[in-house]
Design an enzyme around this catalytic site. Sequence first.
Site, mmCIF file in Angstrom:
data_model
loop_
_atom_site.group_PDB
_atom_site.id
_atom_site.type_symbol
_atom_site.label_atom_id
_atom_site.label_comp_id
_atom_site.label_asym_id
_atom_site.label_seq_id
_atom_site.Cartn_x
_atom_site.Cartn_y
_atom_site.Cartn_z
ATOM 1 N N LYS A 61 4.284 -4.509 -3.721
ATOM 2 C CA LYS A 61 5.584 -4.961 -3.216
ATOM 3 C C LYS A 61 5.539 -6.296 -2.467
ATOM 4 C CE LYS A 61 8.033 -0.574 -2.736
ATOM 5 N NZ LYS A 61 8.831 0.252 -1.818
ATOM 6 N N ASP B 7 16.061 -1.532 -1.333
ATOM 7 C CA ASP B 7 15.979 -0.433 -0.360
ATOM 8 C C ASP B 7 17.082 -0.558 0.690
ATOM 9 O OD1 ASP B 7 13.854 1.004 -1.370
ATOM 10 O OD2 ASP B 7 12.338 0.004 -0.155
#
Length: 262
Positions: free
Chosen positions: A72, A109
């Site tokens: 990520k 997110d």
Amino acid sequence: MEITGRSKLMFVLANPVDHVRASAVLNAYFQSIGQDVATSPLHVQPDDLATVVDAIRRMGNVVGFGVTIPHKVAIIPHLDAVTPIAETIGAVNFVKRTDEGCLIGDNLDAPGFIAGLARQGHAVAGKRVLQVGAGGAGRATALALARAGAAELVISNRDRAKAQALAEAVAALHREVKVTAGAASAEDFDLVVNTTSLGMKPDDALPVDIDRIGPATIVYDIIVNPPVTRLMALAEARGAKAIGGKAMLNEQMALVADFIRR
Ligand SMILES: NC(=O)c1ccc[n+]([C@@H]2O[C@H](COP(=O)([O-])OP(=O)(O)OC[C@H]3O[C@@H](n4cnc5c(N)ncnc54)[C@H](OP(=O)(O)O)[C@@H]3O)[C@@H](O)[C@H]2O)c1
């Protein structure tokens, strides 16, 4: 699902790969909205990330790819651009590939988390929030809570220094919000958010002291599996409203669909 030469392809880059569920969730979502998009997990070793990303850049029928542990953060230098929210969070979990082969990283997110709450009829503005956890997802949710206008945010984490560092980073960006690192005592909070992995296993300890949770509290546990964690079940038994991680994940599917349409 029939994959043909007309299908748009996506991947989920991960290492290890056997725990990846996002591809199945994306496939079910795109099927449910009648879009010919197929997603497969790709097992990518950290040393091979640059080569794989470069190969995807050259694949004309790929529209994007999800990024999960441990890529990520490492993916960022390999991309052409990242959205402001991904830059602020410092991590990317979805990459759009444009028709020209440009790779644009985003972090879904944060918006997925807020949209999941909104879908249940709850706004963050003015709320006193306790967030437990300061890992990758916790970083996104803390920033999202401050951006969405929480009145106060207390961040609690096993590694106290990480909670302190995150609180300071969020406070620096959102001076209007009272952000501190503190204990996981849920007293007097309107919203209690679990972003730790505590609750994935049935014998895990509770991330917060449940005795402090009452009917006026919303408990938002971002764990996806199990769909109802022990924290959620106990909170509901005390009259609190409980929201699970599926709410956040579902909203991210819709955001992926929007993101690859743009
Ligand atoms: N619903 C969604 O869409 C969504 C999206 C992303 C993530 N998630 C879920 O969010 C959870 C965290 O993911 P992540 O990517 O943030 O992981 P991560 O970066 O590894 O962070 C893990 C967090 O859990 C804490 N933790 C782990 N084991 C603990 C223990 N035994 N006792 C106390 N605290 C513990 C860690 O504390 P330390 O810092 O002290 O280690 C850290 O705060 C996972 O369950 C993941 O599936 C859900």
